[in-house]
Design an enzyme around this catalytic site. Sequence first.
Site, PDB file in Angstrom:
ATOM      1  N   LYS A 136       4.530   2.730  16.610  1.00  0.00           N
ATOM      2  CA  LYS A 136       5.615   2.916  15.656  1.00  0.00           C
ATOM      3  C   LYS A 136       6.928   3.114  16.414  1.00  0.00           C
ATOM      4  O   LYS A 136       7.004   3.908  17.349  1.00  0.00           O
ATOM      5  CB  LYS A 136       5.320   4.129  14.776  1.00  0.00           C
ATOM      6  CG  LYS A 136       6.176   4.251  13.523  1.00  0.00           C
ATOM      7  CD  LYS A 136       5.657   5.374  12.640  1.00  0.00           C
ATOM      8  CE  LYS A 136       6.434   5.438  11.335  1.00  0.00           C
ATOM      9  NZ  LYS A 136       5.913   6.498  10.436  1.00  0.00           N
ATOM     10  N   GLU A 154      -3.931  12.525  -2.885  1.00  0.00           N
ATOM     11  CA  GLU A 154      -3.428  13.497  -3.857  1.00  0.00           C
ATOM     12  C   GLU A 154      -4.516  13.992  -4.806  1.00  0.00           C
ATOM     13  O   GLU A 154      -4.513  15.166  -5.211  1.00  0.00           O
ATOM     14  CB  GLU A 154      -2.270  12.901  -4.648  1.00  0.00           C
ATOM     15  CG  GLU A 154      -0.993  12.682  -3.844  1.00  0.00           C
ATOM     16  CD  GLU A 154      -0.960  11.359  -3.095  1.00  0.00           C
ATOM     17  OE1 GLU A 154       0.037  11.073  -2.419  1.00  0.00           O
ATOM     18  OE2 GLU A 154      -1.964  10.595  -3.184  1.00  0.00           O
ATOM     19  N   ARG A 182      -0.540  10.248  -9.452  1.00  0.00           N
ATOM     20  CA  ARG A 182      -1.799   9.793  -8.861  1.00  0.00           C
ATOM     21  C   ARG A 182      -2.929  10.798  -9.078  1.00  0.00           C
ATOM     22  O   ARG A 182      -4.097  10.479  -8.900  1.00  0.00           O
ATOM     23  CB  ARG A 182      -1.607   9.548  -7.364  1.00  0.00           C
ATOM     24  CG  ARG A 182      -0.598   8.454  -7.054  1.00  0.00           C
ATOM     25  CD  ARG A 182      -0.168   8.480  -5.596  1.00  0.00           C
ATOM     26  NE  ARG A 182      -1.242   8.122  -4.694  1.00  0.00           N
ATOM     27  CZ  ARG A 182      -1.469   6.891  -4.247  1.00  0.00           C
ATOM     28  NH1 ARG A 182      -0.699   5.893  -4.639  1.00  0.00           N
ATOM     29  NH2 ARG A 182      -2.451   6.650  -3.408  1.00  0.00           N
TER      30      ARG A 182
END
Length: 631
Positions: A283, A369, A397
């Site tokens: 990244k 979640e 969610r």
Amino acid sequence: MSLLQNVSSPADLKGLSAPQVEALAQEIRDFLVESVSKTGGHLGPNLGVVELTLAMHRVFDSPHDTLVFDTGHQAYVHKLLTGRHDFSALKKQGGLSGYPSRAESEHDVVENSHASTSLSWAEGIAAARRLSGERDRHTVAVIGDGALTGGMAWEALNNIAVDKDLPLTIVVNDNERSYAPTIGGISHHLASLRATRRYEKVLDWGRETLTRTPVVGAAMYETLHGVKKGLKDIVAPQEGMFEDLGIKYLGPINGHDTPALEEALTLARDFGGPVIVHAITEKGRGYAPAASDIDGDQWHGIGKFNPETGLPFEVSGRIWTDEFNEEMVRLGAERPDLVAITAAMLIPVGLDGFAAAYPDRVFDVGIAEQHAVTMASGLAFAGMHPVVAVYATFLNRAFDQLLMDCALHKQGVTFVLDRAGITGSDGPSHNGMWDMTISSIVPGLQLAAPRDGEQVKQQLREAVDVDDAPTVVRFPKGDVGESITAQRQDGSLDVLLDVQGNPEVLIVGVGAMCSLALTAADKLVAQGHSTMVVDPRWVLPISDDLLRLASQAQHVVVIEDNLVTGGIGASLRSALQEDDQWQPVHTFGVPKRFLEHASRGQVLEEVGLTADVVSTTMLDRLGPTASGRSD
């Protein structure tokens, strides 16, 4: 002319030589740093997938083949390779979206920037193409190691594993981070795979074969061992849990070695069934400030910055999240039963301070979640008071878990919803405009909407004192303004603008909308309309104190940064009517539609959440005053 300027579609990549591809990768990185420094955006994830995206577009034929990007914040390179080179208004009104967008290009499929969904999308697309007889069309799902921690991804893998001839390639973009370093069992397994070098044997086999046959590319593999036997022999090696699932595995591959990626992707494409290609990427690669971002948060999404130094041009003031962060640390010292749960967003939601002070009392569950909410219910049952901190848009969610695991069992869990209301530039999937509507149908739930930083602290304390029901504290994105002092308290309400006697107009400001409510009230008062402004503080359920004041007014105005449908105004109107009170309730909020990306201010103006719109609308509805004045 640069190589990048000559790329208007993926077809333009096919004839490039290996040195040209390498040069193009550098051009793309330079372009991203220069462009995003002027607009802000997701820089780190995109710098990490340059070679990977190039390889996918050289091996597959988009849009004939379908590429599905999980979350989508790593799709800038994809946008460039599909002809979208104007990044001057990235994430701004009228400019490119920060995520894939069907309105922008036929190469974009999934717009939702919620994580862990790509494998389900891809399985559905691949299955439909097979049913339609389109066996020459391939489907590719790109999913990060962070998104692989989401339960929905594993539900999809469970089904993909039994569909042995599904033409599906799953690219695992493994950079050990989502917002922050990925943790958990999935992370540990991928880490063990990173330590292997099996992919070198696979690619050595492919390169050796190239020297023994004049046939190249996909056709080469079809000449081996009876069309596809050679492919099956070489793709067959599997690792760990992927072997247990029965999905073929290739990797780990150096995600910055384009030839290696292309060879592996070609093997996967021509295999004839689902294959996982495990690519190790870095990244922020190629830009030192982003690559050295240890936590993975600063350069995941960045504002405008100086590309030479990496320093931000815009220094943010004190934000709403800071108020929550600091108060959680103070509460942690007072309450040894207080614990915190984050879904892979420790720093963005402001739990890093609590984690530093009380590391054993923080649980990062990954992008899960649903698990977070049910786990919190278990923690509450066992004597803890959990604080689940997520972005408001992500509460959607876990609605079933909020309803059936938490509320049904009357568990004392506090949900802190950051970035509630209009967020703007991240587009329709990130606006936190649903939470009060879905919360309003949950029995026993209590929801607070603080109007300023001081109220964030106070109402958080009130929330964690509730031990027999779920509580919610919501606040918006961005800088927190000056505190708004109440003129007096009326029961549970704060009166922000008072009147003598019963008001003609009662304005109910919900949370951060209190400032707007006061400005609109000043305009009504200036035209001779007696106006009171109140902050209910706890807006769900509708309090008896608010019902009493509302019943004494001729008109009630509710201003909220939530859907008008099922919002606080709708709940207040329903409660009044149940008491046989029929005075008009004028609601100002968000319409029931998805909102295009723009700045927060522009979106608020578009939907009519400004003091001018509220006051002008109400002056028109109220008509002239007794003194003859009107709008």
